[in-house]
Design an enzyme around this catalytic site. Structure first.
Site, PDB file in Angstrom:
ATOM      1  N   GLY A   1      14.128  29.873  14.032  1.00 56.15           N
ATOM      2  CA  GLY A   1      14.344  28.751  14.944  1.00 56.15           C
ATOM      3  C   GLY A   1      14.021  29.041  16.391  1.00 56.15           C
ATOM      4  O   GLY A   1      13.993  28.121  17.208  1.00 56.15           O
TER       5      GLY A   1
ATOM      6  N   CYS B   1       8.736   2.503  -4.935  1.00 52.24           N
ATOM      7  CA  CYS B   1       7.327   2.440  -4.550  1.00 52.24           C
ATOM      8  C   CYS B   1       6.626   1.361  -5.371  1.00 52.24           C
ATOM      9  O   CYS B   1       6.791   1.289  -6.590  1.00 52.24           O
ATOM     10  CB  CYS B   1       6.666   3.795  -4.778  1.00 52.24           C
ATOM     11  SG  CYS B   1       4.863   3.755  -4.675  1.00 52.24           S
TER      12      CYS B   1
ATOM     13  N   CYS C   1       3.927   3.338  -7.880  1.00 51.41           N
ATOM     14  CA  CYS C   1       4.328   4.256  -8.953  1.00 51.41           C
ATOM     15  C   CYS C   1       5.790   4.092  -9.358  1.00 51.41           C
ATOM     16  O   CYS C   1       6.255   4.734 -10.292  1.00 51.41           O
ATOM     17  CB  CYS C   1       4.057   5.706  -8.554  1.00 51.41           C
ATOM     18  SG  CYS C   1       5.208   6.355  -7.337  1.00 51.41           S
TER      19      CYS C   1
ATOM     20  N   CYS D   1       4.578   4.927  -1.613  1.00 52.16           N
ATOM     21  CA  CYS D   1       4.835   6.331  -1.306  1.00 52.16           C
ATOM     22  C   CYS D   1       4.022   6.776  -0.096  1.00 52.16           C
ATOM     23  O   CYS D   1       2.832   6.460   0.018  1.00 52.16           O
ATOM     24  CB  CYS D   1       4.395   7.211  -2.478  1.00 52.16           C
ATOM     25  SG  CYS D   1       5.528   7.196  -3.859  1.00 52.16           S
TER      26      CYS D   1
ATOM     27  N   CYS E   1       2.344  10.209  -5.510  1.00 54.44           N
ATOM     28  CA  CYS E   1       2.205   8.855  -6.041  1.00 54.44           C
ATOM     29  C   CYS E   1       1.108   8.822  -7.102  1.00 54.44           C
ATOM     30  O   CYS E   1       1.299   8.271  -8.195  1.00 54.44           O
ATOM     31  CB  CYS E   1       1.863   7.899  -4.906  1.00 54.44           C
ATOM     32  SG  CYS E   1       2.032   6.168  -5.324  1.00 54.44           S
TER      33      CYS E   1
END
Lengths: 289, 258
Positions: free
Chosen positions: A36, A245, A248, A270, A276
């Site tokens: 970080g 979605c 899909c 998606c 997808c």
């Protein structure tokens, strides 16, 4: 990498010269050692404008080897300009294999998304970062933000979340949502939707972040604790979608809104195109069988 | 908590190159005491205040502060983390220009709540309640809590700055010309407010001002500075009613009489 190979493009393997790659790798190692923490590095001019992923490209160039398989996504999609050009760039200067399938890739360079398909050990996710400093818009002085990081003075980050709740009734920050890495450094996860934040937590993949214009590299080593900041009475939440979605039928994935006409027609699909498409292909196979 | 002075300054001095910022300043500040530092522009008041509050490093002398645990510590020997922690918990600093002490880009509530969040408070509801409470105490309408200080008048900004500083119940507040730049009626209200808060909270205050009326209204004791040195100090009414030094006499006689 053992041998220095010249590519057809007339440049060194993966575009950058070996000394530069060593310099970037040193920054990456340091970044991994201090999860970080933003490590400064001597960012180079790349053959693309700032804001198009110069940081990510340099990190990818420094970690990629001839046997790697590269996937590049831009907002989850494999077929947008940025993704296509960076993929073509590495195919040309490193002659590496490329793919659009998350599971096949060893190095994935991404702008603003984490793939839906779970990452595994050995994969490297390289983020393109526009602004690495999470405190930038609250405290413009870089000297001061560095001190704040050093002394772990992160109250200011909560001031931003407080403002969100005060003005919107909830934490309205929906992307670049600040996280605390390994219980120490507060980090900007780059502008990924906060939907993706939980995927960073304890991820088995190595996550590297490159900011070219700002000349910073930071990292989340595999299996590292990554917590999104929040309030006790306003806990962190990811985006929810009412519908699946439209292509899909996937639920619990991040969806893009697509405007279909000028009469208010729209659909949600998606954002991760590879996920997808493979779901649609699987569904077709099942109906055929 | 009456074991001794809260803050002890001994022979404090600061130079800017060859020029003296302030020099040979010694005094004790006791809990609950308000000390005014007066003098003309350039007499070293603000330099002294900054040295005492560790915003500047003094070149000479020591400043000792009795921490909340009762242990007296040399401020120059504190680590940066300790020093910054002290500044946002046990101390307050009220700037002459509120824009220097406030975050102008975030709401009044966030300005008051910032110190609470800095010391680890993570409950929005409680932070907000506390902010409302403090806005009340400094006489700012609670329905302004989500407005940014940019939308506030000068007097409101100054009161907000005071609330922001007092929210962690500091024991010592430094004030640098807190009433400078405010019109007379607003000044009077602010002084009233500060006087009330000092009394209610038992604050110790070191206040820098060139306005002797402010010193008279607020302070128990005062120091008169000239050319970087303290030329006279004592109880406020003693110094103002019976000034010893010619310079102090000049200052006192220069107050316009109605």
């Amino acid at each position: 990498m053992s041998a220095v190979t010249m590519s057809e493009a007339g440049t060194n393997f993966a575009y950058l010269d070996e000394e530069t790659k060593r310099m970037i790798r040193r920054a990456i190692l340091k970044a991994i050692a201090i999860p970080g923490y933003q490590v400064p590095f001597a960012s180079r001019e790349m053959p693309m404008p700032y804001g198009w992923g110069t940081g990510g490209v340099q990190v990818t160039a420094a970690v990629i080897g001839p046997d790697d398989v590269l996937k590049v996504i831009d907002q989850g999609a494999d077929d947008t300009t940025n993704a296509v050009s960076i993929r073509a760039f590495f195919r040309k200067v490193a002659r590496v294999a490329v793919t659009t399938h998350t599971a096949e890739a060893t190095v994935i360079q991404t702008r603003h998304r984490i793939p839906e398909h779970p990452l595994i050990e050995g994969q490297i996710l390289v983020y393109q970062v526009p602004i690495p400093e999470p405190l930038r818009f609250l405290e413009p002085r870089e000297t001061e933000t560095r001190t704040m990081h050093a002394l772990e003075e992160y109250g200011l980050m909560h001031v931003k979340l407080y403002e969100d709740i005060a003005h919107h009734g909830r934490i309205a920050t929906s992307y670049a949502y600040p996280v605390k890495v390994a219980g120490r450094y507060v980090m900007d996860p780059s502008p990924i939707p906060k939907f993706d934040n939980p995927k960073m937590h304890l991820s088995p993949a190595l996550q590297l972040f490159g900011a070219g214009r700002e000349k910073r590299i930071y990292a989340i080593p595999p299996h590292t604790d990554v917590r999104s900041l929040d309030f006790e009475d306003h806990p962190f939440e990811i985006q929810r979608f009412d519908e699946p979605c439209a292509l899909c039928g996937a639920r619990n994935v991040y969806l893009d809104e697509v405007i279909l006409d000028d009469r208010g027609g729209r659909m949600f699909v998606c954002s991760d195109t590879d996920n997808c498409e493979s779901r649609q292909a699987d569904a077709q196979k099942e109906t055929a069988a | 908590m009456s074991e001794g002075p809260l803050l002890i300054a001994r022979d404090v001095g600061k130079n800017y190159g060859n020029r003296i910022g302030c020099t040979d300043v010694s005094f004790d500040l006791w809990p609950g005491e308000v000390l005014a530092i007066v003098g003309e522009s350039g007499s070293g008041k603000t330099t002294l205040l900054n040295c005492l509050s560790t915003r500047l490093n003094a070149d000479r002398g020591t400043v000792t502060y009795r921490m909340r645990d009762g242990v007296a510590r040399d401020l120059a020997a504190l680590g940066e983390a300790e020093r910054r922690f002290l500044m946002r918990t046990d101390w307050g600093f009220v700037h002459q220009n509120p824009a220097d002490g406030l975050r102008m880009g975030v709401s009044a509530g966030a300005n008051v709540g910032e110190r609470l969040m800095a010391v680890g408070n993570r409950h929005y509801g409680r932070i907000r309640h506390c902010a409302e409470d403090w806005l009340n105490r400094v006489e700012i309408d609670v329905d302004r809590i989500d407005d940014r200080p940019r939308a506030f008048s000068g007097g409101m900004r100054q009161r907000l700055q005071i609330a922001r500083n007092l929210v962690t119940s500091p024991r010592l507040v430094f004030m640098d010309e807190p009433t400078g730049g405010l019109d007379v009626s607003v000044q009077a209200r602010l002084l009233d407010l500060v006087r009330g808060l000092v009394r209610d909270l038992g604050l110790s205050v070191i206040i820098v001002t060139h306005d002797l009326a402010v010193a008279r209204l607020l302070s128990h004791r005062m120091m008169v500075m000239k050319e970087g040195r303290v030329i006279e100090q004592g109880l406020t009414d003693r110094v103002l009613d019976d000034p010893r030094e010619p310079y102090t006499q000049l200052l006192v006689s220069s107050i316009p009489q109605a």
